[in-house]
Design an enzyme around this catalytic site. Structure first.
Site, PDB file in Angstrom:
ATOM      1  N   ARG A   4     -19.762 -34.139   6.572  1.00  0.00           N
ATOM      2  CA  ARG A   4     -20.218 -32.374   6.669  1.00  0.00           C
ATOM      3  C   ARG A   4     -19.833 -31.755   6.463  1.00  0.00           C
ATOM      4  O   ARG A   4     -19.219 -30.794   7.046  1.00  0.00           O
ATOM      5  CB  ARG A   4     -21.396 -32.520   8.175  1.00  0.00           C
ATOM      6  CG  ARG A   4     -21.991 -31.736   7.552  1.00  0.00           C
ATOM      7  CD  ARG A   4     -23.230 -31.103   8.816  1.00  0.00           C
ATOM      8  NE  ARG A   4     -22.941 -32.120  10.209  1.00  0.00           N
ATOM      9  CZ  ARG A   4     -22.351 -31.517  10.809  1.00  0.00           C
ATOM     10  NH1 ARG A   4     -21.621 -30.284  11.139  1.00  0.00           N
ATOM     11  NH2 ARG A   4     -21.868 -32.322  12.387  1.00  0.00           N
ATOM     12  N   TYR A  60     -30.644 -14.213  -9.728  1.00  0.00           N
ATOM     13  CA  TYR A  60     -31.600 -15.216  -9.685  1.00  0.00           C
ATOM     14  C   TYR A  60     -32.475 -15.405  -9.019  1.00  0.00           C
ATOM     15  O   TYR A  60     -32.128 -14.900  -7.937  1.00  0.00           O
ATOM     16  CB  TYR A  60     -30.100 -16.521  -9.691  1.00  0.00           C
ATOM     17  CG  TYR A  60     -31.008 -17.372  -9.173  1.00  0.00           C
ATOM     18  CD1 TYR A  60     -31.672 -18.656  -9.883  1.00  0.00           C
ATOM     19  CD2 TYR A  60     -31.432 -17.962  -8.001  1.00  0.00           C
ATOM     20  CE1 TYR A  60     -32.069 -19.129 -10.007  1.00  0.00           C
ATOM     21  CE2 TYR A  60     -31.932 -19.352  -7.730  1.00  0.00           C
ATOM     22  CZ  TYR A  60     -32.997 -19.911  -8.896  1.00  0.00           C
ATOM     23  OH  TYR A  60     -33.261 -21.190  -8.427  1.00  0.00           O
ATOM     24  N   ASP A 107     -22.435 -16.101  -9.448  1.00  0.00           N
ATOM     25  CA  ASP A 107     -22.618 -16.454  -9.681  1.00  0.00           C
ATOM     26  C   ASP A 107     -22.547 -17.011 -11.183  1.00  0.00           C
ATOM     27  O   ASP A 107     -22.840 -15.822 -12.038  1.00  0.00           O
ATOM     28  CB  ASP A 107     -24.675 -16.545  -9.294  1.00  0.00           C
ATOM     29  CG  ASP A 107     -24.987 -17.697  -9.694  1.00  0.00           C
ATOM     30  OD1 ASP A 107     -24.847 -18.744 -10.814  1.00  0.00           O
ATOM     31  OD2 ASP A 107     -26.347 -17.362  -9.149  1.00  0.00           O
ATOM     32  N   LYS A 152     -27.543 -26.902 -13.408  1.00  0.00           N
ATOM     33  CA  LYS A 152     -27.063 -26.861 -14.497  1.00  0.00           C
ATOM     34  C   LYS A 152     -26.586 -27.671 -14.787  1.00  0.00           C
ATOM     35  O   LYS A 152     -26.454 -28.611 -15.067  1.00  0.00           O
ATOM     36  CB  LYS A 152     -27.903 -25.073 -14.375  1.00  0.00           C
ATOM     37  CG  LYS A 152     -27.856 -24.454 -13.131  1.00  0.00           C
ATOM     38  CD  LYS A 152     -29.839 -25.044 -13.362  1.00  0.00           C
ATOM     39  CE  LYS A 152     -30.962 -24.532 -12.186  1.00  0.00           C
ATOM     40  NZ  LYS A 152     -30.797 -23.124 -11.209  1.00  0.00           N
TER      41      LYS A 152
END
Ligand SMILES: *Cc1c(COP(=O)(O)O)cnc(C)c1O
Length: 384
Positions: A48, A102, A174, A199
């Protein structure tokens, strides 16, 4: 690696790779430990904290791909988007966002920001002046997406970066639709680059991940929030993503080529009333796309003539799958009104220029002749 300025496919294949000192294996060893002994190490390694061996290795590759000083990998594209945004926004701040975004990012902003006391404005259009017009005294961030989903609009990277610098704002993009193969926004002065690695980076429709790349200073700020938000990616998926990135250059270039040919085919087809692809000279921002992109990408949208039932057309396809998500090696398409943009109101969709006939097409790496044959037969079968 000793190559001074490795090119795209060399970065994809080698940068960041871990050496298998024990067995001299060809690929990076996978370290699944969530616990590392403190002896001899300055860093306290923990997944983490984004600092396991595989996380660090892959981050180097992604930073190199985006011409950035530093990068981090997240558990999803939205974890990357939300963490990057929240790292630069506090209660009382304002953000200017591009109007065509998006769907998940739009929802994050419109459903969550108010409760954190963050105000926002969407631009009316995509011309640089439209961004400047929305800037207020308390604006901290400008957020863009180019090419956009699903209409493949193009936003001027250099112009937005200049406006952000002039007003002392952080600019974020983005960059998912372009991928680092086709567009490197940092070269145009954009500060923070975000990807849904689900993607093109993943590319095989089997990985959920995200990435952020920027200066070391900005990434330090993002890291401090990220370790508290807890959006890191499991090392097994990190390792898989490294494998996927090795072929990203050749995959995306094949998709660029197929998309260009498909766009030209659709543009000439009398059963198609509109094609949206930045690689077509008819695209209103073709020249801008040429100036800031190295390739026009594997995404396009089109509208069939009103006499053709878009739903029947989808059903008639044999090779191309009708499905959510995008950017895999397999071709997929969908109707944004029924899927990706279904949550928007009809007015909001109209505002963004998304008609009920619009079909979003993610071009894969299949033979282009086969894709064209599939589209042609489906059009014939769905004529009224
Ligand atoms: C898919 C996508 C996202 C969100 O990514 P997830 O990995 O699904 O969280 C963000 N931006 C764009 C442009 C996308 O296509």
């Amino acid at each position: 690696m000793s190559i001074k300025k490795p090119g795209l496919n060399t970065i994809c294949t080698h940068v960041g790779e871990l050496e298998d000192k024990e067995y001299k294996g060809a690929v990076s060893p996978l370290y699944m430990s969530t616990s590392y002994a403190f002896e001899d190490v300055e860093v306290k390694r923990y997944p983490r904290y984004f600092n396991t061996p595989n996380q660090v290795a892959l981050s180097k590759k992604i930073a190199a791909l985006e011409h950035a000083e530093s990068a981090m990998i997240f558990g999803s594209g939205m974890a990357a988007v939300s963490t990057a945004l929240m790292a630069f926004l506090s209660a009382g701040d304002h953000i200017v966002l591009q109007k065509t975004l998006y769907g998940g990012t739009y929802n994050l902003v419109t459903e969550e920001f108010q409760k954190f006391g963050i105000s926002y404005s969407f631009t009316e259009g995509l011309e640089p002046a439209q961004f400047e017009a929305k800037i207020k005294e308390n604006t901290k961030v400008i957020y863009i997406e180019t090419p956009s989903n699903p209409l493949l609009t193009i936003t001027d990277l250099a112009a937005v970066a200049t406006i952000a610098k002039k007003h002392g704002l952080v600019s974020m993009i983005d960059n998912t639709f372009a991928s680092p193969v086709n567009q490197n926004p940092i070269d145009f002065g954009i500060d923070v680059v975000i990807h849904s690695a689900t993607k093109y980076m993943g590319g095989h429709s089997d990985i959920l991940a995200g990435a952020v790349a920027s200066t070391a200073e900005h990434m330090e700020r993002i890291f401090h929030l990220a370790k508290n938000f807890g959006g890191s990616l499991s090392d097994y998926t990190v390792w898989l993503l490294e494998r996927s990135l090795k072929t990203m250059g050749i995959r995306v270039k094949a998709q660029n080529e197929n998309a260009q040919k498909m766009a030209e085919f659709l543009y000439k087809n009398k059963d198609v009333q509109a094609v949206y692809y930045p690689g077509l000279p008819s695209h209103p921002d073709h020249e801008l796309a040429k100036a800031q992109m190295k390739g026009f990408g594997g995404m396009l949208s089109f509208e069939l003539n009103e006499t053709i039932d878009a739903y029947r057309f989808q059903k008639a396809l044999q090779l191309i799958k009708s499905s959510m998500s995008l950017a895999g090696v397999e071709s997929t398409l969908l109707l944004p009104t029924k899927t990706s943009h279904a949550l928007l109101s009809p007015e909001e969709r109209e505002h963004q220029g998304i008609s009920d006939h619009l079909i979003r097409f993610s071009i894969g790496i299949e033979e282009i002749e086969d894709l064209i044959e599939d589209i042609s037969q489906a059009i014939e079968k769905s004529k009224a």
